[in-house]
Design a protein around this motif. Structure first.
Motif, PDB file in Angstrom:
ATOM      1  N   LYS A 175     -20.070  45.430  11.436  1.00 53.60           N
ATOM      2  CA  LYS A 175     -19.066  44.388  11.185  1.00 53.60           C
ATOM      3  C   LYS A 175     -19.726  43.053  10.825  1.00 53.60           C
ATOM      4  N   PRO A 176     -20.517  42.995   9.763  1.00 53.57           N
ATOM      5  CA  PRO A 176     -21.234  41.746   9.461  1.00 53.57           C
ATOM      6  C   PRO A 176     -20.306  40.590   9.122  1.00 53.57           C
ATOM      7  N   GLN A 177     -19.117  40.883   8.624  1.00 52.20           N
ATOM      8  CA  GLN A 177     -18.224  39.814   8.161  1.00 52.20           C
ATOM      9  C   GLN A 177     -17.547  39.059   9.296  1.00 52.20           C
ATOM     10  N   VAL A 178     -17.562  39.582  10.513  1.00 51.84           N
ATOM     11  CA  VAL A 178     -16.855  38.908  11.607  1.00 51.84           C
ATOM     12  C   VAL A 178     -17.789  38.467  12.740  1.00 51.84           C
ATOM     13  N   LEU A 179     -19.085  38.696  12.594  1.00 54.58           N
ATOM     14  CA  LEU A 179     -19.991  38.442  13.706  1.00 54.58           C
ATOM     15  C   LEU A 179     -21.054  37.401  13.366  1.00 54.58           C
ATOM     16  N   GLY A 180     -20.720  36.469  12.481  1.00 49.81           N
ATOM     17  CA  GLY A 180     -21.644  35.400  12.130  1.00 49.81           C
ATOM     18  C   GLY A 180     -22.143  34.599  13.318  1.00 49.81           C
ATOM     19  N   PRO A 181     -21.262  34.140  14.223  1.00 50.17           N
ATOM     20  CA  PRO A 181     -21.725  33.369  15.381  1.00 50.17           C
ATOM     21  C   PRO A 181     -22.707  34.140  16.260  1.00 50.17           C
ATOM     22  N   LEU A 182     -22.478  35.428  16.424  1.00 50.27           N
ATOM     23  CA  LEU A 182     -23.386  36.246  17.223  1.00 50.27           C
ATOM     24  C   LEU A 182     -24.751  36.335  16.549  1.00 50.27           C
ATOM     25  N   PHE A 183     -24.763  36.301  15.211  1.00 47.88           N
ATOM     26  CA  PHE A 183     -26.017  36.348  14.479  1.00 47.88           C
ATOM     27  C   PHE A 183     -26.837  35.083  14.744  1.00 47.88           C
ATOM     28  N   GLY A 184     -26.145  33.937  14.874  1.00 49.98           N
ATOM     29  CA  GLY A 184     -26.841  32.705  15.238  1.00 49.98           C
ATOM     30  C   GLY A 184     -27.516  32.815  16.592  1.00 49.98           C
ATOM     31  N   LEU A 185     -26.829  33.419  17.553  1.00 50.11           N
ATOM     32  CA  LEU A 185     -27.406  33.628  18.880  1.00 50.11           C
ATOM     33  C   LEU A 185     -28.587  34.591  18.801  1.00 50.11           C
ATOM     34  N   PHE A 186     -28.488  35.577  17.917  1.00 54.93           N
ATOM     35  CA  PHE A 186     -29.559  36.545  17.678  1.00 54.93           C
ATOM     36  C   PHE A 186     -30.851  35.810  17.299  1.00 54.93           C
ATOM     37  N   TRP A 187     -30.743  34.869  16.360  1.00 53.38           N
ATOM     38  CA  TRP A 187     -31.898  34.082  15.930  1.00 53.38           C
ATOM     39  C   TRP A 187     -32.418  33.209  17.070  1.00 53.38           C
ATOM     40  N   ALA A 188     -31.505  32.605  17.824  1.00 52.26           N
ATOM     41  CA  ALA A 188     -31.912  31.720  18.921  1.00 52.26           C
ATOM     42  C   ALA A 188     -32.696  32.486  19.985  1.00 52.26           C
ATOM     43  N   VAL A 189     -32.242  33.672  20.333  1.00 48.20           N
ATOM     44  CA  VAL A 189     -32.948  34.495  21.323  1.00 48.20           C
ATOM     45  C   VAL A 189     -34.314  34.905  20.783  1.00 48.20           C
ATOM     46  N   GLY A 190     -34.374  35.237  19.491  1.00 51.94           N
ATOM     47  CA  GLY A 190     -35.657  35.575  18.883  1.00 51.94           C
ATOM     48  C   GLY A 190     -36.647  34.434  18.962  1.00 51.94           C
ATOM     49  N   GLY A 191     -36.171  33.197  18.822  1.00 52.42           N
ATOM     50  CA  GLY A 191     -37.051  32.045  18.940  1.00 52.42           C
ATOM     51  C   GLY A 191     -37.553  31.827  20.355  1.00 52.42           C
ATOM     52  N   TYR A 192     -36.712  32.089  21.319  1.00 54.74           N
ATOM     53  CA  TYR A 192     -37.073  31.884  22.725  1.00 54.74           C
ATOM     54  C   TYR A 192     -37.988  32.978  23.271  1.00 54.74           C
ATOM     55  N   LEU A 193     -37.805  34.200  22.796  1.00 51.41           N
ATOM     56  CA  LEU A 193     -38.375  35.393  23.431  1.00 51.41           C
ATOM     57  C   LEU A 193     -39.895  35.356  23.622  1.00 51.41           C
ATOM     58  N   PRO A 194     -40.689  34.825  22.680  1.00 51.13           N
ATOM     59  CA  PRO A 194     -42.144  34.820  22.913  1.00 51.13           C
ATOM     60  C   PRO A 194     -42.552  34.141  24.218  1.00 51.13           C
ATOM     61  N   TRP A 195     -41.854  33.086  24.620  1.00 48.56           N
ATOM     62  CA  TRP A 195     -42.178  32.408  25.874  1.00 48.56           C
ATOM     63  C   TRP A 195     -41.920  33.316  27.075  1.00 48.56           C
ATOM     64  N   ASP A 196     -40.811  34.053  27.021  1.00 47.77           N
ATOM     65  CA  ASP A 196     -40.433  34.950  28.113  1.00 47.77           C
ATOM     66  C   ASP A 196     -41.415  36.114  28.203  1.00 47.77           C
ATOM     67  N   LEU A 197     -41.792  36.671  27.055  1.00 45.52           N
ATOM     68  CA  LEU A 197     -42.704  37.817  27.032  1.00 45.52           C
ATOM     69  C   LEU A 197     -44.079  37.455  27.574  1.00 45.52           C
ATOM     70  N   LYS A 198     -44.490  36.200  27.391  1.00 42.87           N
ATOM     71  CA  LYS A 198     -45.799  35.750  27.888  1.00 42.87           C
ATOM     72  C   LYS A 198     -45.762  35.354  29.360  1.00 42.87           C
ATOM     73  N   ARG A 199     -44.608  35.490  30.014  1.00 43.28           N
ATOM     74  CA  ARG A 199     -44.427  35.137  31.421  1.00 43.28           C
ATOM     75  C   ARG A 199     -44.627  33.642  31.662  1.00 43.28           C
TER      76      ARG A 199
END
Length: 266
Positions: A175-199
């Protein structure tokens, strides 16, 4: 040309979410440095750094609310579930675990407040999206149970973030046409994740709680079949109840494929 611009503008904002999220962690660390939690290795790690991706994502959702039909629904979901997660992070009793641990006591624990508050918020948010009581209850359960499930997974570095990314990906494909806001969160989590993975940091309930809730809202919006959502709610209920008896960490570590995904990036 207008169509092209409409496609490029949100993409720029989504990518910006990732950069803002990554850069927010060093900025938030001095503020949250005293709010620590012991990880599975016995290390004291600053927690509640979920703010680093929740805040940029919510801001972009609000900024896109005129152009994205469901942006405000996602923004409200993040705000409410972040609030309940923050209360549990700050004042929660780690000795109380699971549904029974939070609900059987004589006093209302922060975990119970998070659970019941999440249910109430989920029902309020999905009221305009539901056509009858059965659909409303189903939608509320999907959101609140997914929020709790992501909380349960947040016991190892990057686990809740990776679970969100993996579970959100099929929604974008379907459902790409209705989930744009969730895609923004997807990018935000991707940006944060390296810090979490490194403990270096933990997202805490302030991160995992809204992540699961946003994923649940994505399912509510993305899957039009009420029957499918009822089945999904029952599966989520079963998984949440199983967590009372079985350790998800032990199950993940005993399975080669799950263990590979869990260790990826650490």
């Amino acid at each position: 040309m207008a169509v092209l611009q409409e496609g490029v503008a949100p993409l720029i904002l989504w990518i910006l979410c990732g950069f803002l999220s990554y850069g927010a962690v060093p900025g938030l660390l001095p503020i949250l440095r005293q709010q620590r939690k012991t990880n599975y290795l016995g290390e004291e790690i600053p927690t509640s750094l979920g703010y680093a991706f929740v805040i940029p994502a919510a801001l972009v959702m609000v900024a896109r609310s005129n152009g994205e039909e469901y942006a405000l629904f996602f923004a409200l979901t993040l705000i409410f579930f972040t609030l309940f997660g923050a209360i549990d992070d700050m004042y929660g009793d780690v000795s109380s675990k699971g549904f029974r641990g939070h609900l059987r006591g004589p006093h209302l624990s922060t975990g119970a407040l998070k659970a019941w508050g999440g249910v109430a918020a989920a029902l309020a948010i999905t009221w305009p999206l539901s056509s009858n009581w059965l659909e409303l209850i189903t939608n509320g359960l999907v959101i609140s149970l997914l929020a709790n499930l992501l909380n349960l997974l947040d016991l190892r570095p990057g686990r809740a973030g990776k679970a969100f990314l993996l579970l959100a990906l099929p929604l974008f494909l379907l459902k790409p046409q209705v989930l744009g806001p969730l895609f923004g969160l997807f990018w935000a989590v991707g940006g944060y994740l390296p810090w979490d993975l490194k403990r270096v940091v933990m997202m805490g309930d302030v991160g995992s709680n809204p992540l699961g809730a946003a994923l649940g809202l994505g399912c509510v919006i993305g899957f039009s079949s009420l029957g499918f959502r009822i089945v999904l709610a029952l599966i989520l209920l079963a998984l949440n109840m199983l967590s009372e008896r079985f350790s998800f960490s032990r199950i993940i570590e005993s399975n080669r494929f799950f263990r590979f995904l869990d260790q990826l990036g650490r």
